[in-house]
Design a protein around this motif. Structure first.
Motif, PDB file in Angstrom:
ATOM      1  N   ILE A  26     -12.195  65.678  56.157  1.00 57.72           N
ATOM      2  CA  ILE A  26     -13.180  66.213  55.206  1.00 57.72           C
ATOM      3  C   ILE A  26     -13.892  67.416  55.809  1.00 57.72           C
ATOM      4  O   ILE A  26     -14.164  68.409  55.120  1.00 57.72           O
ATOM      5  N   MET A  27     -14.189  67.366  57.101  1.00 57.25           N
ATOM      6  CA  MET A  27     -14.843  68.510  57.758  1.00 57.25           C
ATOM      7  C   MET A  27     -13.962  69.752  57.689  1.00 57.25           C
ATOM      8  O   MET A  27     -14.440  70.862  57.421  1.00 57.25           O
ATOM      9  N   ALA A  28     -12.656  69.592  57.936  1.00 58.59           N
ATOM     10  CA  ALA A  28     -11.739  70.730  57.872  1.00 58.59           C
ATOM     11  C   ALA A  28     -11.636  71.276  56.444  1.00 58.59           C
ATOM     12  O   ALA A  28     -11.612  72.499  56.221  1.00 58.59           O
ATOM     13  N   GLY A 319     -14.649  76.754  62.266  1.00 55.57           N
ATOM     14  CA  GLY A 319     -14.800  75.415  61.689  1.00 55.57           C
ATOM     15  C   GLY A 319     -13.508  74.627  61.669  1.00 55.57           C
ATOM     16  O   GLY A 319     -13.452  73.474  62.122  1.00 55.57           O
ATOM     17  N   VAL A 320     -12.440  75.250  61.159  1.00 56.29           N
ATOM     18  CA  VAL A 320     -11.153  74.560  61.087  1.00 56.29           C
ATOM     19  C   VAL A 320     -10.582  74.338  62.484  1.00 56.29           C
ATOM     20  O   VAL A 320     -10.049  73.259  62.796  1.00 56.29           O
ATOM     21  N   GLY A 360      -6.202  73.394  54.476  1.00 57.01           N
ATOM     22  CA  GLY A 360      -6.518  74.707  53.930  1.00 57.01           C
ATOM     23  C   GLY A 360      -6.268  74.804  52.435  1.00 57.01           C
ATOM     24  O   GLY A 360      -7.069  75.392  51.698  1.00 57.01           O
ATOM     25  N   LEU A 361      -5.142  74.228  51.960  1.00 55.17           N
ATOM     26  CA  LEU A 361      -4.830  74.286  50.533  1.00 55.17           C
ATOM     27  C   LEU A 361      -5.838  73.495  49.709  1.00 55.17           C
ATOM     28  O   LEU A 361      -6.307  73.959  48.654  1.00 55.17           O
ATOM     29  N   ILE A 399      -3.384  81.037  49.233  1.00 58.10           N
ATOM     30  CA  ILE A 399      -2.494  81.432  50.333  1.00 58.10           C
ATOM     31  C   ILE A 399      -3.299  81.800  51.576  1.00 58.10           C
ATOM     32  O   ILE A 399      -2.972  81.395  52.698  1.00 58.10           O
ATOM     33  N   LEU A 400      -4.385  82.565  51.368  1.00 62.35           N
ATOM     34  CA  LEU A 400      -5.220  82.969  52.499  1.00 62.35           C
ATOM     35  C   LEU A 400      -5.870  81.757  53.160  1.00 62.35           C
ATOM     36  O   LEU A 400      -5.969  81.694  54.398  1.00 62.35           O
ATOM     37  N   SER A 401      -6.285  80.776  52.357  1.00 60.98           N
ATOM     38  CA  SER A 401      -6.912  79.575  52.922  1.00 60.98           C
ATOM     39  C   SER A 401      -5.928  78.822  53.807  1.00 60.98           C
ATOM     40  O   SER A 401      -6.289  78.362  54.904  1.00 60.98           O
ATOM     41  N   ALA A 402      -4.680  78.687  53.351  1.00 65.86           N
ATOM     42  CA  ALA A 402      -3.665  77.998  54.149  1.00 65.86           C
ATOM     43  C   ALA A 402      -3.350  78.777  55.426  1.00 65.86           C
ATOM     44  O   ALA A 402      -3.229  78.193  56.515  1.00 65.86           O
ATOM     45  N   ILE A 403      -3.244  80.103  55.313  1.00 65.48           N
ATOM     46  CA  ILE A 403      -2.923  80.923  56.488  1.00 65.48           C
ATOM     47  C   ILE A 403      -4.040  80.850  57.518  1.00 65.48           C
ATOM     48  O   ILE A 403      -3.797  80.709  58.723  1.00 65.48           O
ATOM     49  N   VAL A 404      -5.292  80.952  57.052  1.00 67.79           N
ATOM     50  CA  VAL A 404      -6.434  80.888  57.975  1.00 67.79           C
ATOM     51  C   VAL A 404      -6.475  79.537  58.673  1.00 67.79           C
ATOM     52  O   VAL A 404      -6.742  79.451  59.878  1.00 67.79           O
ATOM     53  N   ALA A 405      -6.214  78.465  57.926  1.00 68.03           N
ATOM     54  CA  ALA A 405      -6.225  77.123  58.526  1.00 68.03           C
ATOM     55  C   ALA A 405      -5.137  76.994  59.592  1.00 68.03           C
ATOM     56  O   ALA A 405      -5.360  76.408  60.658  1.00 68.03           O
TER      57      ALA A 405
END
Length: 428
Positions: A26-28, A319-320, A360-361, A399-405
């Motif tokens: 949940i934190m991630a 954070g992640v 991330g997704l 897509i950006l959220s998954a890549i950043v994660a």
């Protein structure tokens, strides 16, 4: 069949890892969600605001004007008589202004690049109570649409009724319903030098010239008073038909004012394309007061977007990355045991990468929805208009959220792949 079972087992492992450590998961997700929400909100506003601002700025008048230029006379092989005739023809041509056909052609060139509204003005030097003023012949509907910021007390011009600027009204103590007599002399409009009215032409042997004191003309009723705080307040406005009747001359307009819904670069292209067409005998130029303000605000908004975006991306990575690092540390013994049983470092790395991408997704979906809600509220409250959801921007957000994660998970995942199973098992 084996491929399906392996894929199913892999997904089951991912789901089990998420379920067993739902607190850190949940934190991630929250870290990704906050980043996605902030970036989507800012991006949506940065896209919507310049478009909306262009439309709103266009309500404050023209950002481009087109005026006539004199045709050059070809005197290379003409006699003195022909040269004089050409010069007279040149003056006559310039006095005709911009013909209606040329107004339509110029407008087509502008609208080929971007949507635009326009209005035309015909200016004449007139006299009221022997004092010189400028009268503008206008198409009321087009001028009103172009200058929505104009403050008019009373009504706009109509047949037999004029609208005067605040400076004109104050100078002659005019009110709505007052009547003025407007006189027109062709000598006042023959040339710029004559229209200025020198002292020599205004006096005759120390006495005021009788033609200057003439008060003959056409009577009009003051229907409205214009107050803009600018040079427009020094003009008398009438319909084009009334100006033609007063002067007895039907000719082209002196100015075409355009409000072009375009960026500064596109506006420069339009101005250049018109000025390159020398055969049109017109000159286009930008109204810098409007375009510079528009460009400055958009530039500031875009700079703010990039600064905040970099800060948010940094916080999201931290954070992640911290969450994944905590998960790796917690699963250190499990990773060592799996490597002792033959699991490859690449397989373990892929598992953590996919787990991070899932975080991330999920965060991207929630953050995009939340960011759109914030952007919708802001645009509705500030601009009074609803913001349509941009699907391509939503896809970029996911897509950006998954890549950043995944990027944030790289350092802890690399540490996980270097775990020595012998050391871990010895500790156990």
């Amino acid at each position: 069949m084996g491929g399906r079972s392996n894929a199913g087992m892999f997904l089951a492992m991912i789901w089990g890892a998420v379920a067993r450590r739902h607190g850190r998961a949940i934190m991630a997700v929250v870290a990704s969600m906050v980043g996605a929400a902030t970036l989507f909100c800012l991006a949506a506003i940065c896209i919507a605001v310049p478009q909306q601002m262009n439309e709103d700025m266009r309500a404050y008048g023209a950002n481009m004007v087109v005026t006539p230029i004199a045709q050059s006379a070809d005197s290379s092989s003409d006699s003195t008589q022909n040269t004089t005739s050409d010069a007279q023809s040149q003056d006559a041509e310039q006095s005709k202004g911009i013909a209606e056909a040329m107004v339509e052609h110029t407008t087509e060139m502008v609208e080929a690049k971007s949507a635009a509204t326009y209005a035309t003005y015909r200016y004449e030097n007139v006299r009221v109570n022997a004092a010189p003023y400028v009268m503008a012949g206008i198409d009321v509907n087009s001028v009103r649409d172009l200058n929505q910021h104009w403050s008019v007390d009373g009504e706009w011009p109509s047949d037999g009724n004029v609208m005067v600027g605040r400076d004109v009204a104050d100078a002659m103590d005019l009110q709505i319903g007052s009547r003025i007599t407007v006189g027109y002399r062709s000598d006042d409009n023959a040339s710029d030098s004559q229209s200025d009215g020198s002292a020599d032409s205004a006096t005759d042997s120390g006495h005021v010239s009788s033609d200057i004191m003439e008060t003959d003309g056409k009577e009009y009723r003051v229907a409205g008073i214009l107050d803009t705080g600018g040079s427009e307040d020094q003009i008398i406005y009438a319909t084009q038909a009334d100006v033609e009747t007063l002067t007895g001359v039907k000719r082209g307009v002196d100015v075409i004012a355009y409000s072009v819904n375009a960026s500064a670069d596109t506006l420069d292209e339009i101005v250049e394309s018109i000025n390159d067409m020398t055969s049109m005998h017109v000159k286009a130029q930008k109204v810098t007061k409007i375009t510079s303000s528009d460009t400055r605000i958009i530039t500031m908004l875009q700079s703010l977007f990039w600064v905040v975006s970099l800060v948010v991306l940094g916080l999201t990575l931290v954070g992640v990355g911290t969450t994944i690092s905590s998960i790796v540390s917690q699963r250190r013994n499990e990773i060592g045991l799996r490597k002792a049983l033959g699991a490859s470092a690449a397989g373990i790395g892929v598992e953590f990468m996919v787990e991070s991408a899932v975080y991330g997704l999920i965060g991207g979906v929630l953050g995009t929805a939340l960011g759109y809600a914030f952007a919708w509220i802001l645009t509705s409250s500030v601009f009074g208009r609803e913001l349509a959801f941009s699907w391509w921007l939503g896809a970029c957000s996911l897509i950006l959220s998954a890549i950043v994660a995944v990027i944030a998970a790289l350092p802890p995942v690399l540490r996980a792949t270097r775990i020595d199973p012998a050391v871990v098992l010895r500790e156990e």
